[in-house]
Motif scaffolding. Sequence first.
Motif, PDB file in Angstrom:
ATOM      1  N   SER A  31      -1.754  56.924  90.573  1.00 22.28           N
ATOM      2  CA  SER A  31      -2.111  55.522  90.135  1.00 22.28           C
ATOM      3  C   SER A  31      -3.412  55.202  89.441  1.00 22.28           C
ATOM      4  CB  SER A  31      -2.385  54.757  91.601  1.00 22.28           C
ATOM      5  OG  SER A  31      -3.612  55.549  92.445  1.00 22.28           O
ATOM      6  N   THR A  32      -4.123  56.363  89.666  1.00 15.04           N
ATOM      7  CA  THR A  32      -5.195  56.443  88.511  1.00 15.04           C
ATOM      8  C   THR A  32      -5.065  56.664  87.187  1.00 15.04           C
ATOM      9  OG1 THR A  32      -6.804  57.025  90.452  1.00 15.04           O
ATOM     10  CG2 THR A  32      -7.655  57.650  88.230  1.00 15.04           C
ATOM     11  N   THR A  33      -4.494  57.923  86.913  1.00 12.14           N
ATOM     12  CA  THR A  33      -4.006  58.431  85.714  1.00 12.14           C
ATOM     13  C   THR A  33      -3.131  57.316  84.825  1.00 12.14           C
ATOM     14  OG1 THR A  33      -2.139  59.626  86.260  1.00 12.14           O
ATOM     15  CG2 THR A  33      -4.261  60.767  86.134  1.00 12.14           C
ATOM     16  N   VAL A  34      -2.250  56.849  85.469  1.00 14.71           N
ATOM     17  CA  VAL A  34      -1.193  55.870  84.633  1.00 14.71           C
ATOM     18  C   VAL A  34      -1.827  54.508  84.468  1.00 14.71           C
ATOM     19  CG1 VAL A  34       0.995  54.706  84.852  1.00 14.71           C
ATOM     20  CG2 VAL A  34       0.936  57.197  85.576  1.00 14.71           C
ATOM     21  N   THR A  35      -2.598  54.048  85.363  1.00 12.89           N
ATOM     22  CA  THR A  35      -3.245  52.742  85.381  1.00 12.89           C
ATOM     23  C   THR A  35      -4.324  52.818  84.222  1.00 12.89           C
ATOM     24  OG1 THR A  35      -2.907  52.044  87.512  1.00 12.89           O
ATOM     25  CG2 THR A  35      -4.551  50.929  86.439  1.00 12.89           C
ATOM     26  N   CYS A  36      -5.004  53.817  84.210  1.00 14.34           N
ATOM     27  CA  CYS A  36      -5.932  53.844  83.179  1.00 14.34           C
ATOM     28  C   CYS A  36      -5.245  54.062  81.849  1.00 14.34           C
ATOM     29  CB  CYS A  36      -6.657  55.138  83.204  1.00 14.34           C
ATOM     30  SG  CYS A  36      -8.111  54.990  84.488  1.00 14.34           S
ATOM     31  N   TYR A  37      -4.115  54.575  81.688  1.00 12.76           N
ATOM     32  CA  TYR A  37      -3.371  54.901  80.550  1.00 12.76           C
ATOM     33  C   TYR A  37      -2.715  53.355  80.080  1.00 12.76           C
ATOM     34  CZ  TYR A  37       0.640  55.732  77.299  1.00 12.76           C
ATOM     35  OH  TYR A  37       1.400  55.676  76.390  1.00 12.76           O
ATOM     36  N   VAL A  38      -2.214  52.855  80.966  1.00 13.42           N
ATOM     37  CA  VAL A  38      -1.879  51.333  80.813  1.00 13.42           C
ATOM     38  C   VAL A  38      -2.941  50.227  80.094  1.00 13.42           C
ATOM     39  CG1 VAL A  38      -0.918  49.362  81.734  1.00 13.42           C
ATOM     40  CG2 VAL A  38       0.084  51.345  82.397  1.00 13.42           C
ATOM     41  N   LEU A  39      -3.790  50.539  80.840  1.00 10.00           N
ATOM     42  CA  LEU A  39      -5.232  49.599  80.305  1.00 10.00           C
ATOM     43  C   LEU A  39      -5.767  50.154  79.008  1.00 10.00           C
ATOM     44  CD1 LEU A  39      -7.356  49.108  83.650  1.00 10.00           C
ATOM     45  CD2 LEU A  39      -5.597  47.944  82.559  1.00 10.00           C
ATOM     46  N   LYS A  40      -5.717  51.394  78.570  1.00  7.13           N
ATOM     47  CA  LYS A  40      -6.219  51.852  77.465  1.00  7.13           C
ATOM     48  C   LYS A  40      -5.249  51.331  76.314  1.00  7.13           C
ATOM     49  CE  LYS A  40      -7.447  55.966  74.946  1.00  7.13           C
ATOM     50  NZ  LYS A  40      -7.640  57.511  75.056  1.00  7.13           N
ATOM     51  N   VAL A  93     -11.151  51.554  75.334  1.00  6.75           N
ATOM     52  CA  VAL A  93     -11.385  52.828  76.385  1.00  6.75           C
ATOM     53  C   VAL A  93     -11.295  54.465  75.622  1.00  6.75           C
ATOM     54  CG1 VAL A  93     -10.206  53.851  78.446  1.00  6.75           C
ATOM     55  CG2 VAL A  93      -9.964  51.577  77.959  1.00  6.75           C
ATOM     56  N   ALA A  94     -12.098  55.221  76.237  1.00 11.54           N
ATOM     57  CA  ALA A  94     -12.120  56.674  75.636  1.00 11.54           C
ATOM     58  C   ALA A  94     -11.823  57.568  76.648  1.00 11.54           C
ATOM     59  CB  ALA A  94     -13.611  57.067  75.071  1.00 11.54           C
ATOM     60  N   GLY A  95     -11.096  58.644  76.267  1.00 13.24           N
ATOM     61  CA  GLY A  95     -10.799  59.617  77.271  1.00 13.24           C
ATOM     62  C   GLY A  95      -9.309  59.585  77.803  1.00 13.24           C
ATOM     63  N   GLY A  96      -9.218  60.188  78.960  1.00  8.89           N
ATOM     64  CA  GLY A  96      -7.909  59.973  79.702  1.00  8.89           C
ATOM     65  C   GLY A  96      -7.613  61.214  80.396  1.00  8.89           C
ATOM     66  N   LYS A  97      -6.444  61.585  80.615  1.00  8.87           N
ATOM     67  CA  LYS A  97      -6.158  62.987  81.597  1.00  8.87           C
ATOM     68  C   LYS A  97      -5.995  64.108  80.830  1.00  8.87           C
ATOM     69  CE  LYS A  97      -2.265  64.576  84.647  1.00  8.87           C
ATOM     70  NZ  LYS A  97      -1.028  64.191  85.029  1.00  8.87           N
ATOM     71  N   GLY A  98      -6.688  65.432  81.387  1.00  6.11           N
ATOM     72  CA  GLY A  98      -6.364  66.528  80.931  1.00  6.11           C
ATOM     73  C   GLY A  98      -7.065  66.663  79.486  1.00  6.11           C
ATOM     74  N   GLU A  99      -6.324  67.077  78.447  1.00  3.28           N
ATOM     75  CA  GLU A  99      -6.817  67.384  77.304  1.00  3.28           C
ATOM     76  C   GLU A  99      -7.561  66.017  76.588  1.00  3.28           C
ATOM     77  OE1 GLU A  99      -7.937  70.192  74.528  1.00  3.28           O
ATOM     78  OE2 GLU A  99      -6.449  70.522  76.199  1.00  3.28           O
ATOM     79  N   LYS A 100      -6.839  64.944  76.986  1.00  2.92           N
ATOM     80  CA  LYS A 100      -7.255  63.679  76.240  1.00  2.92           C
ATOM     81  C   LYS A 100      -8.791  63.329  76.951  1.00  2.92           C
ATOM     82  CE  LYS A 100      -2.825  61.746  75.750  1.00  2.92           C
ATOM     83  NZ  LYS A 100      -1.862  60.460  76.360  1.00  2.92           N
ATOM     84  N   TYR A 146     -10.417  66.265  86.345  1.00  2.67           N
ATOM     85  CA  TYR A 146      -9.289  66.477  85.120  1.00  2.67           C
ATOM     86  C   TYR A 146      -8.993  65.211  84.534  1.00  2.67           C
ATOM     87  CZ  TYR A 146      -5.893  64.452  88.445  1.00  2.67           C
ATOM     88  OH  TYR A 146      -5.224  63.581  89.154  1.00  2.67           O
ATOM     89  N   HIS A 147      -9.530  64.090  85.077  1.00  2.00           N
ATOM     90  CA  HIS A 147      -9.273  62.842  84.479  1.00  2.00           C
ATOM     91  C   HIS A 147     -10.542  62.069  84.399  1.00  2.00           C
ATOM     92  CE1 HIS A 147      -7.120  59.032  83.444  1.00  2.00           C
ATOM     93  NE2 HIS A 147      -8.078  58.310  84.267  1.00  2.00           N
ATOM     94  N   HIS A 148     -10.909  61.696  83.034  1.00  2.00           N
ATOM     95  CA  HIS A 148     -12.035  61.105  82.640  1.00  2.00           C
ATOM     96  C   HIS A 148     -11.802  59.866  81.699  1.00  2.00           C
ATOM     97  CE1 HIS A 148     -16.658  60.641  81.698  1.00  2.00           C
ATOM     98  NE2 HIS A 148     -16.044  60.870  80.479  1.00  2.00           N
ATOM     99  N   THR A 149     -12.011  58.645  81.893  1.00  2.00           N
ATOM    100  CA  THR A 149     -12.184  57.428  81.002  1.00  2.00           C
ATOM    101  C   THR A 149     -13.269  56.726  80.918  1.00  2.00           C
ATOM    102  OG1 THR A 149     -10.932  56.252  82.829  1.00  2.00           O
ATOM    103  CG2 THR A 149      -9.555  57.334  81.117  1.00  2.00           C
ATOM    104  N   VAL A 150     -13.787  56.378  80.062  1.00  2.00           N
ATOM    105  CA  VAL A 150     -14.935  55.580  79.650  1.00  2.00           C
ATOM    106  C   VAL A 150     -14.403  54.222  79.032  1.00  2.00           C
ATOM    107  CG1 VAL A 150     -17.203  55.365  78.737  1.00  2.00           C
ATOM    108  CG2 VAL A 150     -16.315  57.399  79.086  1.00  2.00           C
ATOM    109  N   PHE A 151     -14.843  53.060  79.920  1.00  2.00           N
ATOM    110  CA  PHE A 151     -14.240  51.723  79.308  1.00  2.00           C
ATOM    111  C   PHE A 151     -15.707  51.168  78.845  1.00  2.00           C
ATOM    112  CE2 PHE A 151     -11.487  52.719  82.620  1.00  2.00           C
ATOM    113  CZ  PHE A 151     -10.221  51.967  81.991  1.00  2.00           C
ATOM    114  N   VAL A 152     -15.548  50.942  77.445  1.00  2.00           N
ATOM    115  CA  VAL A 152     -16.779  50.401  76.671  1.00  2.00           C
ATOM    116  C   VAL A 152     -16.667  48.955  75.998  1.00  2.00           C
ATOM    117  CG1 VAL A 152     -18.202  50.726  74.909  1.00  2.00           C
ATOM    118  CG2 VAL A 152     -17.162  52.497  75.928  1.00  2.00           C
ATOM    119  N   SER A 153     -17.606  48.136  76.362  1.00  2.00           N
ATOM    120  CA  SER A 153     -17.713  46.647  76.002  1.00  2.00           C
ATOM    121  C   SER A 153     -18.031  46.698  74.762  1.00  2.00           C
ATOM    122  CB  SER A 153     -18.047  45.777  77.044  1.00  2.00           C
ATOM    123  OG  SER A 153     -19.700  45.928  76.843  1.00  2.00           O
ATOM    124  N   GLU A 154     -18.031  45.562  73.990  1.00  2.00           N
ATOM    125  CA  GLU A 154     -18.532  45.298  72.697  1.00  2.00           C
ATOM    126  C   GLU A 154     -19.837  45.206  72.445  1.00  2.00           C
ATOM    127  OE1 GLU A 154     -16.385  41.599  71.475  1.00  2.00           O
ATOM    128  OE2 GLU A 154     -17.452  40.655  73.294  1.00  2.00           O
TER     129      GLU A 154
END
Length: 375
Positions: free
Chosen positions: A70-79, A91-98, A145-153
């Motif tokens: 629910s974390t990894t896929v939702t973040c992927y969808v939002l990205k 959005v920067a980052g993602g799961k594993g290698e991303k 293992y999953h890291h996403t950064v949501f950045v605003s303008e």
Amino acid sequence: MYKTGSMDLILHGGSVPSWLLKRMIGLAQEIFTVIVDEFGVEEVLTRLSDPLFFQACSNVLGFDWDSSGSTTVTCYVLKKVFDEVNLGIKVAGGKGEKSRKALEEIEIIGDEFNISTNKIEELKYASRMTAKVDNTAIQTGYQIYHHTVFVSEKGNWTVIQQGLNLESKTARRYHWLSKTLRSFVEEPHSGIIGQKIHQQVLDMTSRKSRECRKICVDLVNESEEKLRKQYMVLLKPNQTFLLESVKPKINLQHPHYKLLPENVNWKALKEAYEVKPKNFEEFLALPGIGPSTIRGLALVAELIYGAKPSWEDPLKFSFAFGGKDGVPFPVRRKAMDTAIKILREAVEEAKIGNREKLEALKRLKNFAPKTLILT
């Protein structure tokens, strides 16, 4: 830094079918378009930093209510949504290698939003430190293992990241918000949510650990040789070089004595002594300072100097359209398509001045349950 909460999730394998992923992206696009239109870009960051909002968002999009995905896929969808639609967030980052591409993608986002060089460096520092804190300063056995950064303008940000605990077969999600920045290393939580509380968790971000953090920095700023001798006294108290000044203070029956790690990065501590960090955050940010080294220093501070850290684990959902594996029930495709259509029509009419549908949607919250309990 202000951390807004954390959440434990059951590990769950499998993939999202294409028919559901397409609908998740479509629904998420309409939801976040409404939020931006109604409340602005920064409100998106605030809401995503709330573990309950994020979980509810995941539920609405059709994902399993309690799984790690629910974390990894939702973040992927939002990205995908923020890449395809100009809503003032990327959005920067993602799961594993991303996840390891986050710093590179932050620079790309910074150029796209015309963010200053200094601000981009701050964003990169925040990316590194949020991961370092949740991997090292808080030790619950979860490896990020999953890291996403949501950045605003405007250069503000929210971090959503997840760690894996193989022993308990659970994942834990961490949320960070830049808008209420205080400190990376003290009291970063505003809400702690989870299903499993672990025992003997070293939490160096707790206010109770303040004196311990100070003593750790003092220890690092002394010679590495002296620190090593003190540590060996604890690790092997019967050695002949036992320091008389230390001997009376050692209590071999102390409940945390058995938590001493044998592997401490003495090379990193020697380099830290040469740097002379001014505070715990500066020390934590140094290369090579990992969980064992932090734990070792914390135990020296506690067992020899009496500066006890916190050993307490710093730890409510409604279902809308179901989950991909039939949990809590199969996805209701028609209902999901209808919701997308209603939201899209409301947004389009609001753009031409007709806000009646949006106002009606707002009033729906009055009929929602006030309290949702997880059992």
